[in-house]
Scaffold this motif. Structure first.
Motif, mmCIF file in Angstrom:
data_model
loop_
_atom_site.group_PDB
_atom_site.id
_atom_site.type_symbol
_atom_site.label_atom_id
_atom_site.label_comp_id
_atom_site.label_asym_id
_atom_site.label_seq_id
_atom_site.Cartn_x
_atom_site.Cartn_y
_atom_site.Cartn_z
ATOM 1 N N VAL A 166 0.852 -1.184 0.000
ATOM 2 C CA VAL A 166 0.000 0.000 0.000
ATOM 3 C C VAL A 166 0.889 1.236 0.000
ATOM 4 C CG1 VAL A 166 -1.919 -1.130 1.189
ATOM 5 C CG2 VAL A 166 -0.184 0.087 2.519
ATOM 6 N N ALA A 167 0.343 2.332 -0.455
ATOM 7 C CA ALA A 167 1.035 3.624 -0.422
ATOM 8 C C ALA A 167 0.059 4.658 0.124
ATOM 9 C CB ALA A 167 1.515 4.023 -1.814
ATOM 10 N N VAL A 168 0.580 5.636 0.848
ATOM 11 C CA VAL A 168 -0.263 6.656 1.461
ATOM 12 C C VAL A 168 0.320 8.036 1.186
ATOM 13 C CG1 VAL A 168 -1.252 7.552 3.599
ATOM 14 C CG2 VAL A 168 -1.003 5.079 3.290
ATOM 15 N N ASP A 169 -0.515 8.903 0.631
ATOM 16 C CA ASP A 169 -0.158 10.313 0.460
ATOM 17 C C ASP A 169 -1.056 11.143 1.372
ATOM 18 O OD1 ASP A 169 1.737 9.789 -1.498
ATOM 19 O OD2 ASP A 169 0.248 9.907 -3.113
ATOM 20 N N ARG A 170 -0.481 12.167 1.970
ATOM 21 C CA ARG A 170 -1.268 13.053 2.827
ATOM 22 C C ARG A 170 -1.249 14.465 2.252
ATOM 23 N NH1 ARG A 170 1.214 11.433 8.632
ATOM 24 N NH2 ARG A 170 2.960 10.655 7.345
ATOM 25 N N VAL A 171 -2.444 15.039 2.135
ATOM 26 C CA VAL A 171 -2.590 16.368 1.547
ATOM 27 C C VAL A 171 -3.332 17.252 2.544
ATOM 28 C CG1 VAL A 171 -3.565 17.712 -0.361
ATOM 29 C CG2 VAL A 171 -2.633 15.414 -0.787
ATOM 30 N N ASN A 172 -2.758 18.400 2.855
ATOM 31 C CA ASN A 172 -3.366 19.333 3.797
ATOM 32 C C ASN A 172 -4.051 20.452 3.028
ATOM 33 O OD1 ASN A 172 -4.056 21.135 5.817
ATOM 34 N ND2 ASN A 172 -2.126 20.881 6.937
ATOM 35 N N PRO A 173 -5.370 20.591 3.133
ATOM 36 C CA PRO A 173 -6.071 21.669 2.419
ATOM 37 C C PRO A 173 -5.555 23.062 2.787
ATOM 38 C CG PRO A 173 -7.646 20.034 3.192
ATOM 39 C CD PRO A 173 -6.320 19.689 3.817
ATOM 40 N N ARG A 174 -4.976 23.209 3.982
ATOM 41 C CA ARG A 174 -4.460 24.527 4.366
ATOM 42 C C ARG A 174 -3.355 24.995 3.403
ATOM 43 N NH1 ARG A 174 -6.349 26.331 9.144
ATOM 44 N NH2 ARG A 174 -6.996 24.797 10.734
ATOM 45 N N ASP A 175 -2.661 24.042 2.813
ATOM 46 C CA ASP A 175 -1.577 24.395 1.895
ATOM 47 C C ASP A 175 -2.100 25.085 0.638
ATOM 48 O OD1 ASP A 175 0.178 23.256 3.685
ATOM 49 O OD2 ASP A 175 0.280 21.329 2.623
ATOM 50 N N PHE A 176 -3.398 25.018 0.407
ATOM 51 C CA PHE A 176 -3.989 25.613 -0.793
ATOM 52 C C PHE A 176 -4.733 26.908 -0.470
ATOM 53 C CE2 PHE A 176 -3.357 21.162 -1.544
ATOM 54 C CZ PHE A 176 -2.894 21.095 -2.842
ATOM 55 N N ALA A 177 -4.655 27.343 0.792
ATOM 56 C CA ALA A 177 -5.284 28.605 1.166
ATOM 57 C C ALA A 177 -4.466 29.775 0.626
ATOM 58 C CB ALA A 177 -5.402 28.698 2.690
#
Length: 425
Positions: free
Chosen positions: A31-42
Motif C-alpha cells: 500500500v502507499a499513502v499520500d497526505r494532503v493538507n487543504p491549508r496548503d492551498f489557502a
C-alpha cells in the motif's frame, strides 16, 4: 493500493502508519499513502479553511475553495470517499468492494462538517464507521484504511487469516487459545487438543454460531445457515423477550367506518392467525377483548373446538397456538390478567395507522426487554381515542409514507411482532 488522505491534521496518521502490519505493508509497497493538507492551498496569510455557517448556528463549516483546489490537484484521486456519520455503513462487504480499487481518496472533515455543495462538484461517497460522532474524520479514515488494506493481497502474513476472521463468513469469529494449556484453573477446550482437523473445524463453527447468536443475532439476516447450523442454534439457551409481550385484539371501543366509536364483530381468521403469530414468536399470550357477550361466547366455542374438542386431535399445532388465547370483556380485564401472569402491571402500548406516534419501535423493544407489555391492536378502523389516551406509548404506523395504509389486523400483528422482537430464530 494507494490511499490519499485530505486532512488539516496530516500528522494524526504518523503513529498509525509507523507500526504493525500497516508499516510493513508501506515498506513492502503493498500500500502507499499520500497526505494532503487543504491549508496548503489557502491564499490568505492565516491559511483559513473554515467559515461561519449560513443560517446561523454553533461552530464553523469547512469551506470549498481550499478543499476543491486540493482535490483538483490530485493526479490519481480514484474513488472519492468522505468520512461522515451520515454515510454508507462500513461493513466487511463494503471493505471488500473498496479493496478492489487502485486508488482511494479519503476526505476528513472537521468542525461542523463540509459545505454540502462539494457533492455537486465531485462524485463522493460518504462513509460511516458507526452510529456515533467523532471530532473529525481522521480516526474514521484510519479505521477504513486498515479494514481495506487487510484485504489487499500481500498485506497479511498468512492469506488464510483474513478468510477466518469475524464477518468473513457473515458470522463473528470463534474464540482463540494458546499456551499454557491450563491457566489459573482455566483449561483450553478439549476439542482443540485432539489434533483432529474435522473435529476442530466443527467446534470452531459451533462457537462462531454461538457467539453470533448472543452478540450480533442481526448478522443471521445475511448469512445462509445449514440444517446442522440451525439444529445447533435451536438447542442453545437464550433470552426470549417475547415472553414479556402480550397482544390484545380490541373489538370495542374502536372507530367505525363513519368515524363514530363502537364495537365490531369478532373474526374467526383474526383469532386463528394472531394466535399462530403469538406462538411462533413465543409471546406471553394473546388477549381477545370484546364487550359483547355473544361474541365472547362465539370466540369461546372457536377456541374450545381446537383446544379441547375435535380440533385437538385433528391439528395439535393449531391447538397449541389457540391455547394462548384468553377472552376479556374489556381492556382492564386483559391488563389485570397479564399483570397476574408477571406479578407486576404491564405497560400499555397502543398501535395506530393514523398517528401521531409517541414511542419509537426501539424504545418499545427496550421496554419489552425489561417488563411485561400489552401491545394493543384495534379492529374496525382503529382504536378509539379513549384507548390511545391511556396508553404509555403509541407506536408509529407500519407504513407511514405509503399512499395505501390498509393492512388487515392479522397482517399488521405479524409485521408488528417481528419488528418489535427481531427474533430471527
Amino acid at each position: 493500493m494507494r490511499f490519499t488522505i485530505l486532512s488539516i491534521f496530516p500528522e494524526f496518521f504518523d503513529s498509525f502508519l509507523s507500526c504493525g502490519l500497516m508499516a510493513k505493508a508501506l515498506e513492502a509497497g503493498v500500500v502507499a499513502v499520500d497526505r494532503v493538507n487543504p491549508r496548503d492551498f489557502a491564499t490568505d496569510k492565516h491559511h483559513t479553511v473554515d467559515d461561519r455557517p449560513y443560517g446561523g448556528g454553533p461552530g464553523m463549516v469547512m469551506g470549498l475553495p481550499t478543499l476543491v483546489t486540493a482535490l483538483r490537484s490530485l493526479p490519481h484521486p480514484g474513488r472519492l470517499l468522505m468520512l461522515s456519520p451520515a454515510g454508507r455503513p462500513l461493513t466487511q462487504k463494503f471493505a471488500e468492494e473498496l479493496a478492489g480499487e487502485e486508488d482511494l481518496t479519503l476526505v476528513c472533515g472537521r468542525y461542523e462538517g463540509i459545505d454540502a455543495r462539494i457533492f455537486d462538484l465531485f462524485d463522493i461517497t460518504p462513509v460511516s464507521v458507526g452510529d456515533f460522532v467523532l471530532s473529525g474524520g481522521e480516526s474514521a479514515a484510519a479505521c477504513l484504511m486498515e479494514s481495506v488494506s487487510r484485504l489487499v493481497p500481500g498485506f497479511m502474513g498468512k492469506e488464510a487469516s483474513a478468510d477466518e476472521e469475524s464477518f468473513a463468513s457473515g458470522l463473528l469469529e470463534y474464540p482463540h487459545y494458546t499456551r499454557p494449556e491450563e491457566f489459573e484453573g482455566l483449561a483450553v477446550p478439549p476439542d482443540l487438543l485432539t489434533g483432529h482437523h474435522a473435529a476442530i473445524a466443527a467446534w470452531r463453527r459451533r462457537r462462531s454460531l454461538e457467539t453470533t447468536l448472543y452478540r450480533r443475532p442481526d448478522l443471521f439476516d445475511a448469512t445462509i445457515l445449514s440444517d446442522g447450523d440451525m439444529d445447533f442454534l435451536r438447542g442453545l439457551p437464550r433470552a426470549r423477550p417475547g415472553r414479556n409481550m402480550h397482544i390484545a385484539l380490541v373489538h370495542g371501543p374502536v372507530l367505525l367506518k363513519d368515524g363514530k366509536v363502537g364495537t365490531v364483530s369478532l373474526t374467526n381468521l383474526d383469532v386463528h392467525d394472531i394466535a399462530r403469530v403469538s406462538r411462533t414468536y413465543g409471546l406471553g399470550g394473546f388477549e381477545v377483548v370484546s364487550p359483547l357477550r355473544d361474541q365472547l361466547t362465539l370466540a369461546g366455542r372457536i377456541v374450545g373446538h381446537w383446544r379441547e374438542g375435535p380440533g385437538l386431535a385433528a391439528n395439535p399445532d393449531r391447538s397449541e397456538a389457540l391455547s394462548l388465547v384468553r377472552l376479556h370483556e374489556d381492556l382492564d380485564a386483559a391488563l389485570d390478567a397479564v399483570g397476574k401472569d408477571h406479578g407486576q402491571p404491564p405497560a400499555l402500548i397502543a398501535t395506530s395507522a393514523r398517528g401521531p406516534a409517541t414511542m419509537s419501535f426501539a424504545a418499545a423493544r427496550e421496554l419489552i426487554g425489561k417488563r411485561p407489555v400489552l401491545v394493543v391492536l384495534g379492529t374496525g378502523h382503529g382504536l378509539a381515542d379513549a384507548v390511545l389516551d391511556r396508553a404509555d406509548g403509541i407506536l408509529p404506523p407500519l407504513r407511514p409514507f405509503s399512499d395505501y395504509n390498509h393492512l388487515s389486523v392479522r397482517a399488521a400483528a405479524g409485521i408488528l411482532t417481528d419488528r418489535l422482537l427481531g427474533d430471527v430464530l
